[in-house]
Design an enzyme around this catalytic site. Structure first.
Site, mmCIF file in Angstrom:
data_model
loop_
_atom_site.group_PDB
_atom_site.id
_atom_site.type_symbol
_atom_site.label_atom_id
_atom_site.label_comp_id
_atom_site.label_asym_id
_atom_site.label_seq_id
_atom_site.Cartn_x
_atom_site.Cartn_y
_atom_site.Cartn_z
ATOM 1 N N CYS A 39 0.849 -1.195 0.000
ATOM 2 C CA CYS A 39 0.000 0.000 0.000
ATOM 3 C C CYS A 39 0.888 1.251 0.000
ATOM 4 O O CYS A 39 2.006 1.230 0.512
ATOM 5 C CB CYS A 39 -0.893 -0.007 1.235
ATOM 6 S SG CYS A 39 -2.094 1.346 1.271
ATOM 7 N N ASP A 41 0.457 3.669 1.771
ATOM 8 C CA ASP A 41 0.433 4.156 3.152
ATOM 9 C C ASP A 41 1.859 4.401 3.683
ATOM 10 O O ASP A 41 2.730 3.525 3.579
ATOM 11 C CB ASP A 41 -0.266 3.098 4.020
ATOM 12 C CG ASP A 41 -0.618 3.621 5.409
ATOM 13 O OD1 ASP A 41 -1.807 3.675 5.725
ATOM 14 O OD2 ASP A 41 0.324 3.951 6.173
ATOM 15 N N ARG A 43 3.057 4.407 6.482
ATOM 16 C CA ARG A 43 3.502 3.603 7.633
ATOM 17 C C ARG A 43 3.991 2.215 7.245
ATOM 18 O O ARG A 43 4.495 1.474 8.100
ATOM 19 C CB ARG A 43 2.337 3.473 8.629
ATOM 20 C CG ARG A 43 1.821 4.807 9.137
ATOM 21 C CD ARG A 43 0.481 4.649 9.809
ATOM 22 N NE ARG A 43 -0.560 4.252 8.852
ATOM 23 C CZ ARG A 43 -1.828 4.014 9.179
ATOM 24 N NH1 ARG A 43 -2.226 4.132 10.440
ATOM 25 N NH2 ARG A 43 -2.704 3.669 8.252
ATOM 26 N N HIS A 98 -2.250 -4.328 5.037
ATOM 27 C CA HIS A 98 -1.831 -3.879 6.374
ATOM 28 C C HIS A 98 -3.023 -3.456 7.216
ATOM 29 O O HIS A 98 -4.082 -3.108 6.685
ATOM 30 C CB HIS A 98 -0.830 -2.726 6.257
ATOM 31 C CG HIS A 98 -1.441 -1.456 5.728
ATOM 32 N ND1 HIS A 98 -1.843 -0.429 6.547
ATOM 33 C CD2 HIS A 98 -1.729 -1.065 4.479
ATOM 34 C CE1 HIS A 98 -2.337 0.551 5.804
ATOM 35 N NE2 HIS A 98 -2.284 0.199 4.542
ATOM 36 N N CYS A 101 -5.830 0.003 7.144
ATOM 37 C CA CYS A 101 -5.674 0.523 5.774
ATOM 38 C C CYS A 101 -6.819 1.491 5.468
ATOM 39 O O CYS A 101 -7.998 1.128 5.579
ATOM 40 C CB CYS A 101 -5.670 -0.636 4.776
ATOM 41 S SG CYS A 101 -5.423 -0.101 3.060
HETATM 42 ZN ZN ZN Z 1 -3.407 0.954 2.991
#
Ligand code: ZN
Length: 201
Positions: A39, A41, A43, A98, A101
């Site tokens: 992703c 993302d 993190r 994850h 999300c």
């Molecule tokens: Zn995500």
């Protein structure tokens, strides 16, 4: 931006010298063994989670770690998948979802995405994931179940790409489904039956 500039300075002075030999080799060599699809993302950092060095992971990151199924007409994800598999010859492909999300949460909770039409359209590539993890009756969607189901669905999408289909038929590539848990750092893999199994405790 100031932080990024400081980071580059630290990289040049503190990190690069210790790995100078590696970077000299990588200057003319690009042979990653793994395609990692995660992703976007902030993190979820593939190299950090897997403790990989530069040159080891070929990475694609998209919102919701979605891989659109193959269609005629190239796009950036399809081109990157094809390059990794057909040109670089990666032996393993990981699709990694994850916890928490944002994309999966928006789908599970039915968020209003009218102000983000491109996001809404992109998330249609998770339609099968949503359909397969539909709860019974009026029960709310479980985000964690959708996150896992989405990894399975994207592995299936991946297999529709001709380069991947060819490599799978020739047993040249292995697909892996992972889910990374942000608060604990744990990674689970989905086994052949799609059940979660702890990858590393
Ligand atoms: Zn995500």
């Amino acid at each position: 931006m100031h932080d990024l500039t400081e980071g580059v300075e630290r990289f040049r002075h503190d990190v690069f010298p210790a790995k100078a030999a590696l970077f000299a080799e990588l200057a003319a060599t690009h042979r990653p063994k793994t395609l990692f699809i995660g992703c976007s993302d902030a993190r979820v950092v593939p190299e950090l989670i897997t403790q990989s060095e530069p040159g080891e992971l070929f990475v694609i990151r998209t919102a919701g770690n979605l891989v659109p199924a193959h269609t005629p007409g190239a796009d950036g994800v399809a081109a990157s998948v094809e390059y990794a598999v057909a040109v670089l010859g990666v032996g393993d492909i990981v699709v990694c979802g994850h916890s928490a999300c944002g994309a999966m949460t928006a789908l599970a909770e039915g968020h209003d995405l009218s102000a983000a039409p491109a996001v809404a359209e992109w998330l249609r590539h998770a339609d099968a994931s949503v359909a397969r993890s539909a709860p019974a009756g009026d029960a709310p969607y479980a985000v964690d179940a959708l996150i896992r189901e989405n990894v399975r669905a994207q592995l299936a999408n991946l297999a529709t790409h001709p380069s991947v289909a060819r490599a799978l038929a020739g047993r040249e590539v292995t697909l892996h489904g992972w889910v990374y848990d942000i608060p604990s750092g744990a990674v689970e893999r989905l086994d052949g039956a799609g059940r979660p199994v702890t990858l590393a405790a």
